[in-house]
Design an enzyme around this catalytic site. Structure first.
Site, PDB file in Angstrom:
ATOM      1  N   LYS A  30       1.652  49.887  -2.027  1.00 31.30           N
ATOM      2  CA  LYS A  30       2.588  48.814  -1.688  1.00 31.30           C
ATOM      3  C   LYS A  30       3.398  48.391  -2.907  1.00 31.30           C
ATOM      4  CE  LYS A  30      -0.734  46.360   0.237  1.00 31.30           C
ATOM      5  NZ  LYS A  30      -1.474  45.267   0.902  1.00 31.30           N
ATOM      6  N   HIS A  73     -12.765  46.236   8.927  1.00 31.46           N
ATOM      7  CA  HIS A  73     -11.309  46.345   8.879  1.00 31.46           C
ATOM      8  C   HIS A  73     -10.755  45.940  10.242  1.00 31.46           C
ATOM      9  CE1 HIS A  73      -7.295  48.119   8.098  1.00 31.46           C
ATOM     10  NE2 HIS A  73      -7.621  47.901   6.854  1.00 31.46           N
TER      11      HIS A  73
END
Length: 667
Positions: A564, A138
């Site tokens: 999202k 990440h």
């Protein structure tokens, strides 16, 4: 040493290093800025002006040094706090002894016993128990592996300071070592000299396996076995119920630089770590098992096994003459030598080649002689010397962690579409709706496998994806199925997306043992997930694939994209409902569901205390099976310190056990 004293010690050491390696003037500037910052936070209005003036007066070189000093200071303070957490945790364990602390494995098994979980129920839970942590790269994880190793060494020295009855000379030696470590830290550039490559990320993940998981995971197994002996005597835990997987080097959706060549190199790095760790362990054990055959006669089976290994390699022939009456030592030395030979093989080249090849050694070839030895040696020797190695072989095999493969559904459909155009089946497959694509796939799956080139496809993207499937086939053929985890399809929207992967795997020859995991991410995809699975479970060929893998189905749900898409509250409600619906359709078709939670570190990505998250899942959705991603900076915060890693893992295991209680929903 308490937290305050530890912070002062590290701060003083940093001050000395700053004065020596930079200048006393830089140290004075840093101290003035630090004092003004503290005063400003305390409400001193004049301090804000002082702070602004000090910072604005810095030239470029001074700013670099001061910024680096504060960065290192915060690293050291974090280590002091971690060390304090470990000390407090140990104190809790001592205060509660002989009772277990809450959220431990012992406490969870006791909870099950006290709440009426029968011997039969517990036996079933143990058979189903399947917990897997999946390491992912990440971008929020920016630390170099070099920096992490320095942090690790400082943490080890701080841990030494917590030991009781240390001699003054030993304390001085530890402080001197800390001084040296802080100095080397200061002189090391935090920034990478170049952008990290995928293989750098792979090595970072393997660093945590090497330094932490390799020893901590077997400890979890021992603790569960001890708890069972206490509360459910006679029951044995299942094999490999707590394991590791990784996306790093296999996640093609998350990183466009992940190619099939990179995946092949990743598999080599995974196997290389395991081979070297086991080689060192076998070598150490061979020197320990110096039993004379007259005092501990070897089993006939062991003599037969050793005899079949002749003629021996030159080094082993030398040992055979020197230790002719120590068969246990010779057996283990031979296995160490076999692993040494395996480590020298060019695995990446073999995976990318068309030439016939076979693995030099497989895990079973190591486990069998160990089992023979274990039956022959005294119980205490088996328990303390052989069992740890045997458990590590079970958990990590010769692959360290299974490598998941992830690809996005539209990429898969584009690849199928291009191949079908080449075969003159249809010209516009990827633009058809899901029902039309499903009809085409059903027809293709009923037909024989067509002849395809090794690099099928016209475009680079299609050739690359097809090469991945061929790589998976070759990996399974040479090294067995243990190296490869599920094939995850991100943005799964229909059953056709899953069957497209099944078709490519069948054509490439990698279908046997392959698990295909749909990833439902958007709110609509979560709502449609039950219907997608219903179609798959009633599909003849997909049902055959499930049957070959003990009717286990991995289903991944995404926390980031759903958040999202619908916002935090809507996403969490949809995730909750989707889990209930997915579990219901799996029960209907007698499928063993493994829900795979795509969580990150932040709240928006499903972050938070893992044990509480597990206990908050809908009833009857876990049933002993739990898979979760551990991403980037979360890996460092949870697993850099072995003691804190142990605590986090036992909380996960405890929560899975408690959440799987057949009586919990009735409370």
């Amino acid at each position: 040493m308490d937290l305050s004293n530890t912070i002062h010690l590290l701060g003083n050491l940093l001050g000395q290093v700053l004065s020596e390696q930079e200048s006393p003037e830089i140290f004075d500037i840093e101290e003035r800025i630090r004092a003004a910052s503290k005063a400003r936070r305390a409400g001193d209005t004049d301090a804000a002006e002082i702070l602004a003036r000090e910072v604005s007066n810095l030239d470029g070189e001074q700013a670099r040094a001061v910024a680096a000093a504060f960065a290192l200071y915060f690293d050291l303070i974090n280590l002091a706090e971690e060390n304090h957490r470990v000390t407090m945790l140990r104190d809790r364990v001592k205060e509660n002894y002989p009772e277990a602390i809450p959220e431990s494995i012992d406490a969870a098994v006791k909870y099950l016993k006290d709440n009426g979980t029968t011997l039969e129920d517990m036996d079933q839970l143990l058979q189903d128990l399947d917990i897997e942590l999946v390491l992912t790269a990440h971008p929020t994880q920016a630390k170099r592996r070099t920096i992490m190793s320095k942090v690790f060494r400082i943490a080890k020295q701080l841990e030494r300071l917590t030991y009781h009855n240390l001699l003054p000379a030993v304390i001085d030696e530890i402080k001197s070592q800390l001084y040296s470590e802080v100095t080397t830290f200061w002189l090391t550039n935090r920034a990478r000299s170049s952008n990290p490559e995928v293989t750098d990320e792979v090595r970072t993940g393997l660093y945590f396996i090497d330094e932490t998981f390799w020893d901590v995971l077997p400890r979890m197994y021992r603790e569960l076995q001890k708890a069972l002996e206490k509360y459910y005597p006679g029951l044995e835990m299942g094999v490999n119920w707590l394991t590791l997987a990784s996306w790093i080097g296999g996640d093609r959706d998350g990183n466009p630089n992940v190619t099939h060549e990179i995946t092949a190199e990743t598999l080599r790095l995974h196997r290389g770590l395991a081979v070297e760790k086991h080689r060192a362990a076998f070598g150490k054990l061979s020197r320990l098992m110096s039993f004379d055959e007259k005092q501990l006669s070897p089993p006939k089976e062991l003599n037969t096994w050793f005899g079949e290994k002749h003629p021996l390699p030159p080094h082993l022939e030398f040992l055979n003459r020197r230790y002719a009456h120590e068969p246990y030592r010779l057996t283990l030395a031979l296995l160490a030598k076999e692993l040494e030979y395996a480590s020298k093989k060019d695995m990446t080249a073999h995976l990318l080649s068309d030439q016939p090849h076979s693995a030099h050694i497989q895990t079973d070839e190591l486990i069998h002689p160990l089992q023979v030895i274990a039956r022959a040696v005294p119980e205490q020797v088996k328990e303390h010397e052989l069992s740890p190695l045997m458990r590590q072989l079970d958990i990590f095999g010769l692959h360290s962690a299974q490598l998941d493969i992830r690809e996005e559904s539209t990429r898969i459909n584009a690849v199928v579409g291009e191949i079908l155009r080449g075969l003159k089946v249809t010209a516009d497959y990827e633009n058809y709706d899901s029902e039309q694509r499903l009809e085409i796939l059903n027809g293709l799956l009923d037909n024989p496998v067509p002849e395809l080139a090794r690099y099928a496809g016209i475009t680079k993207e299609t050739a690359e994806t097809w090469s991945l499937f061929k790589l998976l086939a070759r990996t399974k053929h040479i090294y067995g199925p243990d190296l490869i985890g599920p094939f995850i399809i991100s943005m799964t929207k229909s059953a056709a997306d899953v069957l497209a992967v099944l078709l490519l795997a069948r054509w490439a020859g990698c279908l046997d043992g392959l698990q295909i995991a749909p990833l439902f991410e958007t709110v609509k995809d979560l709502e449609d997930s039950q219907g997608v699975l219903e179609t798959l479970f009633t599909h003849k060929i997909y049902a055959e694939l499930l049957s070959a893998s003990a009717n286990k189905q991995v289903v991944m749900i995404g926390y980031s994209d759903s958040n999202k898409d619908g916002g935090y509250l809507t996403a969490n409600w949809e995730l909750y409902q989707a889990q209930e619906n997915i579990a219901a359709v799996c029960r209907k078709h007698a499928i063993k569901l493994i829900l795979f939670h795509g969580r990150g570190g932040t709240v928006a990505r499903g972050g938070g205390p893992a044990n509480r998250a597990i206990l908050a899942q809908p009833p009857d959705t876990i049933n002993g099976r739990f898979r979760v991603t551990e991403q980037g900076e979360v890996i460092s915060s949870r697993y850099a310190n072995a003691s804190l890693a142990h605590r986090h893992l036992e909380q996960i295991v405890s929560a899975v056990l408690v959440a799987s209680s057949p009586n919990r929903q009735d409370e």
